[in-house]
Design a protein around this motif. Structure first.
Motif, PDB file in Angstrom:
ATOM      1  N   ASN A 137       0.857  -1.235  -0.039  1.00 26.15           N
ATOM      2  CA  ASN A 137       0.014  -0.060   0.088  1.00 26.15           C
ATOM      3  C   ASN A 137       0.753   1.160  -0.001  1.00 26.15           C
ATOM      4  OD1 ASN A 137      -2.838  -0.955   0.105  1.00 26.15           O
ATOM      5  ND2 ASN A 137      -1.923  -1.969   2.011  1.00 26.15           N
ATOM      6  N   VAL A 138       2.265   1.347  -0.165  1.00 22.99           N
ATOM      7  CA  VAL A 138       2.943   2.322  -0.260  1.00 22.99           C
ATOM      8  C   VAL A 138       3.691   2.567  -1.413  1.00 22.99           C
ATOM      9  CG1 VAL A 138       4.975   3.283   0.537  1.00 22.99           C
ATOM     10  CG2 VAL A 138       3.542   1.787   2.220  1.00 22.99           C
ATOM     11  N   VAL A 139       3.947   1.376  -2.321  1.00 19.54           N
ATOM     12  CA  VAL A 139       4.550   1.544  -3.517  1.00 19.54           C
ATOM     13  C   VAL A 139       3.667   1.989  -4.731  1.00 19.54           C
ATOM     14  CG1 VAL A 139       6.530  -0.011  -3.037  1.00 19.54           C
ATOM     15  CG2 VAL A 139       4.387  -1.148  -4.067  1.00 19.54           C
ATOM     16  N   THR A 140       3.893   2.649  -5.752  1.00 18.37           N
ATOM     17  CA  THR A 140       3.129   2.820  -6.678  1.00 18.37           C
ATOM     18  C   THR A 140       3.745   2.893  -8.018  1.00 18.37           C
ATOM     19  OG1 THR A 140       3.341   5.376  -6.700  1.00 18.37           O
ATOM     20  CG2 THR A 140       1.672   4.391  -5.263  1.00 18.37           C
ATOM     21  N   GLU A 141       3.056   2.926  -9.125  1.00 15.04           N
ATOM     22  CA  GLU A 141       3.542   2.720 -10.427  1.00 15.04           C
ATOM     23  C   GLU A 141       4.514   3.822 -10.725  1.00 15.04           C
ATOM     24  OE1 GLU A 141       1.204   1.592 -13.760  1.00 15.04           O
ATOM     25  OE2 GLU A 141      -0.072   0.336 -12.482  1.00 15.04           O
ATOM     26  N   THR A 142       4.126   5.145 -10.205  1.00 16.72           N
ATOM     27  CA  THR A 142       5.030   6.359 -10.608  1.00 16.72           C
ATOM     28  C   THR A 142       5.791   6.828  -9.519  1.00 16.72           C
ATOM     29  OG1 THR A 142       2.925   7.913  -9.817  1.00 16.72           O
ATOM     30  CG2 THR A 142       3.134   7.190 -12.195  1.00 16.72           C
ATOM     31  N   ASP A 143       5.730   6.259  -8.329  1.00 14.34           N
ATOM     32  CA  ASP A 143       6.656   6.703  -7.142  1.00 14.34           C
ATOM     33  C   ASP A 143       8.238   6.414  -7.404  1.00 14.34           C
ATOM     34  OD1 ASP A 143       7.428   7.672  -4.843  1.00 14.34           O
ATOM     35  OD2 ASP A 143       6.343   5.897  -3.584  1.00 14.34           O
ATOM     36  N   SER A 144       8.959   7.514  -7.070  1.00 17.14           N
ATOM     37  CA  SER A 144      10.339   7.341  -7.419  1.00 17.14           C
ATOM     38  C   SER A 144      11.217   7.568  -5.878  1.00 17.14           C
ATOM     39  CB  SER A 144      10.883   8.424  -8.313  1.00 17.14           C
ATOM     40  OG  SER A 144      10.542   9.602  -8.031  1.00 17.14           O
ATOM     41  N   THR A 145      10.523   7.627  -5.001  1.00 15.25           N
ATOM     42  CA  THR A 145      11.061   7.828  -3.556  1.00 15.25           C
ATOM     43  C   THR A 145      12.201   6.524  -2.973  1.00 15.25           C
ATOM     44  OG1 THR A 145      10.856   8.278  -1.240  1.00 15.25           O
ATOM     45  CG2 THR A 145       9.378   6.628  -2.522  1.00 15.25           C
ATOM     46  N   ASP A 146      12.917   6.949  -2.315  1.00 18.25           N
ATOM     47  CA  ASP A 146      13.561   5.866  -1.774  1.00 18.25           C
ATOM     48  C   ASP A 146      13.379   5.101  -0.594  1.00 18.25           C
ATOM     49  OD1 ASP A 146      14.146   7.819   0.037  1.00 18.25           O
ATOM     50  OD2 ASP A 146      16.431   7.792  -0.404  1.00 18.25           O
ATOM     51  N   TYR A 147      12.065   5.431  -0.017  1.00 21.61           N
ATOM     52  CA  TYR A 147      11.367   5.142   1.124  1.00 21.61           C
ATOM     53  C   TYR A 147      12.164   5.070   2.505  1.00 21.61           C
ATOM     54  CZ  TYR A 147       8.396   3.343  -2.505  1.00 21.61           C
ATOM     55  OH  TYR A 147       7.593   3.236  -3.656  1.00 21.61           O
ATOM     56  N   THR A 148      13.242   6.188   2.420  1.00 21.15           N
ATOM     57  CA  THR A 148      13.710   6.294   3.840  1.00 21.15           C
ATOM     58  C   THR A 148      12.817   6.794   4.878  1.00 21.15           C
ATOM     59  OG1 THR A 148      14.390   8.477   3.068  1.00 21.15           O
ATOM     60  CG2 THR A 148      16.071   6.844   2.620  1.00 21.15           C
ATOM     61  N   TRP A 149      11.629   7.698   4.268  1.00 26.80           N
ATOM     62  CA  TRP A 149      10.749   7.963   5.359  1.00 26.80           C
ATOM     63  C   TRP A 149      10.037   6.753   5.867  1.00 26.80           C
ATOM     64  CZ3 TRP A 149       5.848   6.734   4.360  1.00 26.80           C
ATOM     65  CH2 TRP A 149       5.266   6.566   3.039  1.00 26.80           C
ATOM     66  N   TYR A 150       9.689   5.947   5.124  1.00 24.24           N
ATOM     67  CA  TYR A 150       8.875   4.748   5.517  1.00 24.24           C
ATOM     68  C   TYR A 150       9.912   3.916   6.437  1.00 24.24           C
ATOM     69  CZ  TYR A 150       6.403   0.209   5.240  1.00 24.24           C
ATOM     70  OH  TYR A 150       5.592  -0.628   5.640  1.00 24.24           O
ATOM     71  N   GLU A 151      10.989   3.694   6.135  1.00 25.22           N
ATOM     72  CA  GLU A 151      11.993   2.928   6.896  1.00 25.22           C
ATOM     73  C   GLU A 151      12.014   3.537   8.088  1.00 25.22           C
ATOM     74  OE1 GLU A 151      16.633   2.601   6.681  1.00 25.22           O
ATOM     75  OE2 GLU A 151      15.830   2.332   4.894  1.00 25.22           O
ATOM     76  N   THR A 152      12.235   4.892   8.398  1.00 23.26           N
ATOM     77  CA  THR A 152      12.246   5.460   9.778  1.00 23.26           C
ATOM     78  C   THR A 152      11.034   5.266  10.641  1.00 23.26           C
ATOM     79  OG1 THR A 152      13.847   7.367   8.670  1.00 23.26           O
ATOM     80  CG2 THR A 152      12.676   7.768  10.989  1.00 23.26           C
ATOM     81  N   ARG A 153       9.802   5.361  10.016  1.00 27.17           N
ATOM     82  CA  ARG A 153       8.720   5.174  10.757  1.00 27.17           C
ATOM     83  C   ARG A 153       8.321   3.703  11.118  1.00 27.17           C
ATOM     84  NH1 ARG A 153       4.261   8.893   7.902  1.00 27.17           N
ATOM     85  NH2 ARG A 153       2.994   8.615   9.884  1.00 27.17           N
ATOM     86  N   MET A 154       8.577   2.659  10.048  1.00 27.95           N
ATOM     87  CA  MET A 154       8.627   1.394  10.578  1.00 27.95           C
ATOM     88  C   MET A 154       9.494   0.786  11.661  1.00 27.95           C
ATOM     89  SD  MET A 154       6.027  -0.161   9.319  1.00 27.95           S
ATOM     90  CE  MET A 154       6.429  -1.852   9.594  1.00 27.95           C
ATOM     91  N   ILE A 155      10.613   1.576  11.615  1.00 29.63           N
ATOM     92  CA  ILE A 155      11.805   1.187  12.970  1.00 29.63           C
ATOM     93  C   ILE A 155      11.371   1.517  13.811  1.00 29.63           C
ATOM     94  CG2 ILE A 155      13.969   1.880  13.926  1.00 29.63           C
ATOM     95  CD1 ILE A 155      14.982   2.143  11.059  1.00 29.63           C
ATOM     96  N   LYS A 156      10.293   2.638  14.242  1.00 32.63           N
ATOM     97  CA  LYS A 156       9.731   2.841  15.351  1.00 32.63           C
ATOM     98  C   LYS A 156       8.442   2.046  15.705  1.00 32.63           C
ATOM     99  CE  LYS A 156      10.487   7.797  15.326  1.00 32.63           C
ATOM    100  NZ  LYS A 156       9.743   9.239  15.014  1.00 32.63           N
ATOM    101  N   VAL A 157       7.923   1.593  14.701  1.00 36.53           N
ATOM    102  CA  VAL A 157       6.669   0.456  14.886  1.00 36.53           C
ATOM    103  C   VAL A 157       7.394  -0.897  15.783  1.00 36.53           C
ATOM    104  CG1 VAL A 157       5.074  -0.985  13.891  1.00 36.53           C
ATOM    105  CG2 VAL A 157       5.193   1.200  13.304  1.00 36.53           C
TER     106      VAL A 157
END
Length: 462
Positions: A329-349
């Motif tokens: 539910n995070v990845v998309t066809e046009t997304d070009s991010t490196d997902y460091t923001w997701y990594e940071t928040r999931m580490i907290k989880v």
């Protein structure tokens, strides 16, 4: 006479030997056409002597001698020692714990599964809803370690109509969840849901149509209520039973007393302040896998669950293993991010879950393959690779275990192969599995987990 003969013989032998030794000192010479060769009575011994010496010289001495006459060279690196128990088909769990002991407590619990139940929580998104993956994974573990029942089931579910591991219908419940509306009057439970009964509410559950699970052995209701609340439940469509929920400011549990049930229908005639969460179908021993799927959840929302509430649930359920399957539910066809923001928040989880469930091992299940239209061709989304990297980083930085679901599927474009298989293993949305595809991947996950169990059992300190 005999003694004299022996003495004469010995004397003649010594004279012959002396003569031969003298002859061996005379060099070769020629007399006319005749060549006189040198006599060497030790020639045979001398011929074999170098070979004999070579055979008995130690190998290290030979190597040392050869180095003396050559240019100094860099010392060769030792070859890596192969793993004692190599991973079958490259489908292993990767343990980022420094001591490789992430699953130690879980395997210890399994050794006592004949005396008490072992509970597994499987958190995920729509990829695992309907028990498409968890169902066969649960079945495999229960065939090996025992257990009868699907574990925790929420009061209501938007995918109840196609779940095959339990037959579930419901009506007239107000639903709250991590991805929809929330209320301070309905604190969310361990599944990320809470349910308030409305007038004429009911929830009915029946075992699946399979020989191993024809009856419910034990049924437990989880709730929260400021007052005592009466309710009724109908067993096997005929036996009407009445009971009450004791008031409880924390999470409470009541066991529905009944004979083995082929069906149970629950309803609240005077709901008052009750908040219901779900029922657990289980027994006192065996393995149980609770499917906490939530469509649209990225995993980050788990940080919003109240830690006190989770600890109260864990008081009853005592989880020994937690799977986290997210990312789609995070990845998309046009997304070009490196997902460091997701990594940071999931580490907290993950770090919060480690504190809330100190007795549980945590395994991060990497994102599955997902495909879309890339320049007119259905291929793996480029964002998948970046999400896999982020998830591996999450597992490494939190020192938990990781299972590469993408690789287990077959890697790049595997979801396309799944969707085009006959019969299909995935839907034509190139994202979700069919039940047949779920069965295949459930086996791979079970194989990986059981392989780790064999490794654990072979360790001297286990």
């Amino acid at each position: 006479m005999q003694a004299n003969q022996l003495q004469k013989s010995l004397l003649i032998l010594l004279m012959v030997i002396a003569a031969l030794l003298v002859c061996s000192l005379i060099p070769a010479f020629t007399i006319g056409p005749v060549d006189i060769k040198k006599v060497d009575m030790l020639a045979d011994i001398k011929t074999d002597l170098p070979q004999l010496i070579t055979k008995i010289i130690p190998t290290d001495s030979i190597a040392a001698d050869s180095v003396k006459d050559s240019t100094p060279q860099t010392k060769a690196k030792p070859k890596p020692v192969p793993e004692l128990y190599p991973c079958p088909d490259g489908n292993c769990l990767q343990d980022f714990n420094p001591d490789k002991a992430t699953l130690k407590k879980f395997f210890r619990a399994l050794s006592q599964v004949k005396r008490r139940q072992v509970r597994i929580a499987f958190y995920g998104d729509s990829f695992i809803e309907g028990d498409v993956l968890c169902g066969n994974f649960r079945d495999t573990l229960q065939r090996i370690y025992g257990g009868q029942g699907v574990g925790f089931v929420p009061i209501a579910s938007e995918v109840a109509q196609y779940r095959t591991t339990i037959l579930h219908t419901y009506s007239n419940w107000e639903t709250y969840s991590l991805v929809s509306k929330q209320s301070i009057h309905a604190p969310l439970g361990i599944s990320g849901h809470a349910f308030i009964p409305l007038p004429e509410n009911e929830a009915e559950f029946k075992p699946p149509r399979r020989p191993a699970n024809r009856k419910f052995d034990r049924m437990s209701l989880f709730y929260k209520s400021a007052t005592e609340v009466p309710f009724q439940y109908v067993v096997n469509d005929t036996l009407v039973l009445h009971a009450s929920l004791p008031p409880s400011d924390s999470i409470g549990r009541v066991i529905l007393k009944s004979p083995p049930a082929a069906s149970v229908k629950l309803s609240f005639t005077e709901p008052d302040s009750v908040v219901a969460y779900g029922l657990s179908f289980d027994d006192e021993t065996g393995v149980y896998v609770d499917n906490f799927a939530m469509r649209g959840n990225s995993g980050i929302g788990l940080y919003g669950l109240d830690t006190t509430c989770l600890k109260q649930f864990n008081h009853y359920l005592n989880y020994k293993l937690i799977f986290l399957q997210y990312g789609l539910n995070v990845v998309t066809e046009t997304d070009s991010t490196d997902y460091t923001w997701y990594e940071t928040r999931m580490i907290k989880v993950v770090n919060r879950l480690k504190k809330v469930f100190p007795g549980a091992a945590i395994v991060l299940v990497g994102i599955s393959d997902r495909a879309g239209n890339q320049n007119g061709k259905i291929t793996t989304l480029p964002a998948i690779a970046r999400m896999r990297k982020a998830q591996r980083n999450i597992a490494q930085r939190t020192q938990i275990a990781y299972w590469d679901l993408y690789q287990a599927m077959g890697g790049e474009n595997s979801i396309v192969t799944f969707a085009e298989a006959k019969p299909p293993l995935a839907a034509k949305d190139f994202t979700h599995l069919t039940f047949l595809g779920g069965r295949r991947l459930a086996k791979k996950l079970a194989d990986a987990l059981l392989f780790e169990r064999t490794r654990y059992d072979k360790k001297p300190d286990s």
